[in-house]
Design a protein around this motif. Sequence first.
Motif, PDB file in Angstrom:
ATOM      1  N   PHE A  80       0.828  -1.205   0.000  1.00  0.00           N
ATOM      2  CA  PHE A  80       0.000   0.000   0.000  1.00  0.00           C
ATOM      3  C   PHE A  80       0.862   1.254   0.000  1.00  0.00           C
ATOM      4  O   PHE A  80       0.617   2.184  -0.770  1.00  0.00           O
ATOM      5  N   PHE A  81       1.871   1.299   0.858  1.00  0.00           N
ATOM      6  CA  PHE A  81       2.718   2.483   0.925  1.00  0.00           C
ATOM      7  C   PHE A  81       3.512   2.689  -0.363  1.00  0.00           C
ATOM      8  O   PHE A  81       3.811   3.823  -0.730  1.00  0.00           O
ATOM      9  N   LEU A  82       3.856   1.607  -1.042  1.00  0.00           N
ATOM     10  CA  LEU A  82       4.604   1.752  -2.291  1.00  0.00           C
ATOM     11  C   LEU A  82       3.721   2.163  -3.464  1.00  0.00           C
ATOM     12  O   LEU A  82       4.148   2.931  -4.322  1.00  0.00           O
ATOM     13  N   PHE A  83       2.492   1.662  -3.504  1.00  0.00           N
ATOM     14  CA  PHE A  83       1.676   1.825  -4.706  1.00  0.00           C
ATOM     15  C   PHE A  83       0.392   2.619  -4.509  1.00  0.00           C
ATOM     16  O   PHE A  83      -0.457   2.604  -5.392  1.00  0.00           O
ATOM     17  N   HIS A  84       0.215   3.321  -3.390  1.00  0.00           N
ATOM     18  CA  HIS A  84      -1.037   4.059  -3.190  1.00  0.00           C
ATOM     19  C   HIS A  84      -1.170   5.214  -4.187  1.00  0.00           C
ATOM     20  O   HIS A  84      -2.282   5.608  -4.533  1.00  0.00           O
ATOM     21  N   LYS A  85      -0.060   5.718  -4.677  1.00  0.00           N
ATOM     22  CA  LYS A  85      -0.108   6.788  -5.673  1.00  0.00           C
ATOM     23  C   LYS A  85      -0.673   6.266  -7.001  1.00  0.00           C
ATOM     24  O   LYS A  85      -1.494   6.917  -7.642  1.00  0.00           O
ATOM     25  N   TYR A  86      -0.242   5.056  -7.394  1.00  0.00           N
ATOM     26  CA  TYR A  86      -0.690   4.480  -8.658  1.00  0.00           C
ATOM     27  C   TYR A  86      -2.133   3.974  -8.585  1.00  0.00           C
ATOM     28  O   TYR A  86      -2.818   3.891  -9.587  1.00  0.00           O
ATOM     29  N   LEU A  87      -2.562   3.618  -7.373  1.00  0.00           N
ATOM     30  CA  LEU A  87      -3.938   3.174  -7.186  1.00  0.00           C
ATOM     31  C   LEU A  87      -4.897   4.337  -6.979  1.00  0.00           C
ATOM     32  O   LEU A  87      -6.082   4.133  -6.811  1.00  0.00           O
ATOM     33  N   LYS A  88      -4.333   5.544  -6.956  1.00  0.00           N
ATOM     34  CA  LYS A  88      -5.095   6.784  -6.782  1.00  0.00           C
ATOM     35  C   LYS A  88      -5.888   6.791  -5.469  1.00  0.00           C
ATOM     36  O   LYS A  88      -7.049   7.171  -5.428  1.00  0.00           O
ATOM     37  N   ILE A  89      -5.225   6.340  -4.419  1.00  0.00           N
ATOM     38  CA  ILE A  89      -5.798   6.381  -3.078  1.00  0.00           C
ATOM     39  C   ILE A  89      -5.111   7.524  -2.341  1.00  0.00           C
ATOM     40  O   ILE A  89      -3.901   7.468  -2.091  1.00  0.00           O
ATOM     41  N   PRO A  90      -5.840   8.589  -2.006  1.00  0.00           N
ATOM     42  CA  PRO A  90      -5.187   9.706  -1.309  1.00  0.00           C
ATOM     43  C   PRO A  90      -4.764   9.284   0.098  1.00  0.00           C
ATOM     44  O   PRO A  90      -5.517   8.662   0.838  1.00  0.00           O
ATOM     45  N   PHE A  91      -3.532   9.634   0.440  1.00  0.00           N
ATOM     46  CA  PHE A  91      -3.000   9.262   1.751  1.00  0.00           C
ATOM     47  C   PHE A  91      -2.008  10.331   2.188  1.00  0.00           C
ATOM     48  O   PHE A  91      -0.961  10.504   1.577  1.00  0.00           O
ATOM     49  N   GLY A  92      -2.318  11.055   3.216  1.00  0.00           N
ATOM     50  CA  GLY A  92      -1.424  12.071   3.734  1.00  0.00           C
ATOM     51  C   GLY A  92      -1.392  13.320   2.881  1.00  0.00           C
ATOM     52  O   GLY A  92      -2.135  13.486   1.916  1.00  0.00           O
ATOM     53  N   ASP A  93      -0.518  14.237   3.247  1.00  0.00           N
ATOM     54  CA  ASP A  93      -0.406  15.512   2.541  1.00  0.00           C
ATOM     55  C   ASP A  93       0.321  15.370   1.214  1.00  0.00           C
ATOM     56  O   ASP A  93      -0.124  15.843   0.188  1.00  0.00           O
ATOM     57  N   ASN A  94       1.474  14.722   1.243  1.00  0.00           N
ATOM     58  CA  ASN A  94       2.299  14.594   0.044  1.00  0.00           C
ATOM     59  C   ASN A  94       2.249  13.139  -0.416  1.00  0.00           C
ATOM     60  O   ASN A  94       2.773  12.253   0.236  1.00  0.00           O
TER      61      ASN A  94
END
Length: 79
Positions: free
Chosen positions: A34-48
């Motif tokens: 999740f921490f590696l691929f949350h950007k590619y899965l378009k799951i917003p997590f945290g500020d940056n």
Amino acid sequence: MFEEYEKKKRKQVSFMKSIMDYGMGTLILLAGLFFLFHKYLKIPFGDNSDSIFDKLFGIMCLLYGSWRIYRGYKKNYFR
């Protein structure tokens, strides 16, 4: 008779610890993914969403989760 009881108890404890290692290892591996691929899965997590901390923590989770699964596989709890 006492040795048989101790052997049975160690076997049960070893089985329960290995099940716990498999379960926790899987959860930690999923957290790392999740921490590696949350950007590619378009799951917003945290500020940056493109933080180096996310990638570093994801890799650490993958390594630790893999080690937990390996430890559960080896069942080397009592030396």
